[in-house]
Design a protein around this motif. Sequence first.
Motif, PDB file in Angstrom:
ATOM      1  N   THR A 101       2.290   2.196  -3.502  1.00  0.00           N
ATOM      2  CA  THR A 101       1.365   2.761  -4.492  1.00  0.00           C
ATOM      3  C   THR A 101       1.809   4.142  -4.943  1.00  0.00           C
ATOM      4  O   THR A 101       1.758   4.479  -6.124  1.00  0.00           O
ATOM      5  N   SER A 123       0.829  -1.207   0.000  1.00  0.00           N
ATOM      6  CA  SER A 123       0.000   0.000   0.000  1.00  0.00           C
ATOM      7  C   SER A 123       0.861   1.253   0.000  1.00  0.00           C
ATOM      8  O   SER A 123       0.508   2.267  -0.620  1.00  0.00           O
ATOM      9  N   ARG A 164     -13.551   1.081  -1.020  1.00  0.00           N
ATOM     10  CA  ARG A 164     -12.286   1.040  -1.755  1.00  0.00           C
ATOM     11  C   ARG A 164     -12.489   1.210  -3.250  1.00  0.00           C
ATOM     12  O   ARG A 164     -11.662   1.833  -3.931  1.00  0.00           O
ATOM     13  N   ASP A 167     -10.408   3.815  -5.612  1.00  0.00           N
ATOM     14  CA  ASP A 167      -9.645   3.387  -6.793  1.00  0.00           C
ATOM     15  C   ASP A 167     -10.140   4.062  -8.068  1.00  0.00           C
ATOM     16  O   ASP A 167      -9.344   4.414  -8.944  1.00  0.00           O
ATOM     17  N   SER A 205      -1.312   8.072   3.312  1.00  0.00           N
ATOM     18  CA  SER A 205      -0.499   7.353   2.338  1.00  0.00           C
ATOM     19  C   SER A 205       0.899   7.205   2.905  1.00  0.00           C
ATOM     20  O   SER A 205       1.137   7.464   4.081  1.00  0.00           O
ATOM     21  N   SER A 215      -3.267   1.029   7.550  1.00  0.00           N
ATOM     22  CA  SER A 215      -2.522   0.517   6.406  1.00  0.00           C
ATOM     23  C   SER A 215      -2.795  -0.970   6.175  1.00  0.00           C
ATOM     24  O   SER A 215      -3.006  -1.404   5.040  1.00  0.00           O
ATOM     25  N   SER A 216      -2.813  -1.751   7.259  1.00  0.00           N
ATOM     26  CA  SER A 216      -3.010  -3.191   7.116  1.00  0.00           C
ATOM     27  C   SER A 216      -4.420  -3.565   6.675  1.00  0.00           C
ATOM     28  O   SER A 216      -4.638  -4.633   6.099  1.00  0.00           O
ATOM     29  N   SER A 217      -5.382  -2.663   6.921  1.00  0.00           N
ATOM     30  CA  SER A 217      -6.767  -2.934   6.504  1.00  0.00           C
ATOM     31  C   SER A 217      -7.117  -2.248   5.190  1.00  0.00           C
ATOM     32  O   SER A 217      -8.286  -2.119   4.836  1.00  0.00           O
ATOM     33  N   ASP A 218      -6.067  -1.797   4.460  1.00  0.00           N
ATOM     34  CA  ASP A 218      -6.253  -1.127   3.168  1.00  0.00           C
ATOM     35  C   ASP A 218      -7.130   0.113   3.321  1.00  0.00           C
ATOM     36  O   ASP A 218      -7.991   0.398   2.491  1.00  0.00           O
TER      37      ASP A 218
END
Length: 435
Positions: A138, A135, A224, A228, A317, A381-384
């Motif tokens: 990106t 992530s 999400r 995106d 981010s 971050s770990s859960s997007d």
Amino acid sequence: MVRSRSILAAGALLLAASLGLTACGDSGSGDEGADAKTLTLWHYEGPTSAMGVAWAKAIELFKASHPGVEVKFEGKGFEQIQQNAGMILNSDSAPDILEYNKGNATAGLLSKQGLLTDLTEESEKRGWDKKLSPSLQTTTKYDGDGIMGSGKTFGVPNYGEYVMVYYNKDLFTKHKVAVPTTLAEFESAMDTFVKAGVTPLSVGGAEYPAQQIFYELALAKADRAFVDDYQLYKNKVNFQGPELTFGAQTFADWVKKGYIAKNSAGIKAEDMGVAFTQGKFPIMISGSWWYGRFASEIKNFPWGTFLFPGNTLHPGSSGNLWVVPTKSKAKKLAYDFIDITMRPEVQNLLGNNGGVPVAADAAAITDPKNKELIDNFAKISSSDGLAFYPDWPAPGYYDVMVGGVQGLINGSKTPQQMLDEVAKPYQDNLTDLGR
């Protein structure tokens, strides 16, 4: 305030003149500057911020490991680089390495214009890529159109960041306000402050902070797939759809309800932060980049943080990127400096000064509040849950967003008008890209 074209032009000319004066001297020769004896480095972090402290240590370590090499550090303003980067990096006075904002409209645009060095090979050779989660990577990669998420590596972050809610614990206690866990509870808390004659939110409408509040509100209705589509152009975005409409309408409602002062349209980010440190407002919604500074400067009241209530997605981010201009005269030295910023001693220092390191030793972070900051980032971050920033998708979009949200604050635009205004340059950019 929004700067006029004449002021920007004058600023650009003055900056160009100053660059010509500071760029004298031999910066080395050869494609990678293997024989360079000077490293010119720019960044815009305050000296007491976590990044400022950590990078000062990195400069110290660099000098120790590179005897005979002079480091010319120049502190710049965020707006100064934001507005003039293209002109600067296309000149012979470009620095050898600088901090630069990530995203399509900034690092992506410069990579597309050929102004940034491709760091793919160097990142793999030095292991930077292995220290960054998918992530976080990106924002380091850009395709031929300058769209992030794939392609070559053009920048390297050594910290992460995210938007959160800062609050004054004394004012919460005085007004019997509990830390909210839902958006409804958050609005109820702000109603309590308004009824007591207190404007709840310290807001900087003249720069980035206000648009991040708008985006947090839009993310309250987003998933999400929306992020995106909006950020990576995977599908068309409906600017009058439920996510952005909720963000704009609720932001306008917050102004009407007195949560956001109408004069905040002209307030800069720095003044917003100072007002919070002085205890003038109970709440401030902004990024983790303030955390270390608040830890250092707020002495008169206890403060804390919480994630924006109810959201699973948050603006955030990787941190800003270290980029190496194509015209850098000391590329090898620049790579060496990036490498030092990824060392445990710099990463741990960053974490212990209120930053969010990407490669620190968790056991070396000693302060409980700093651990909470880092743990919250790891959770997002770990859960997007990193949703990037609202001004990233298109070149010039930062000023578009500032102007749009200012219109909501001063009442010159309805939510629909604001969304129509920010939709046009976004759609124009898609057309230019043939998408």
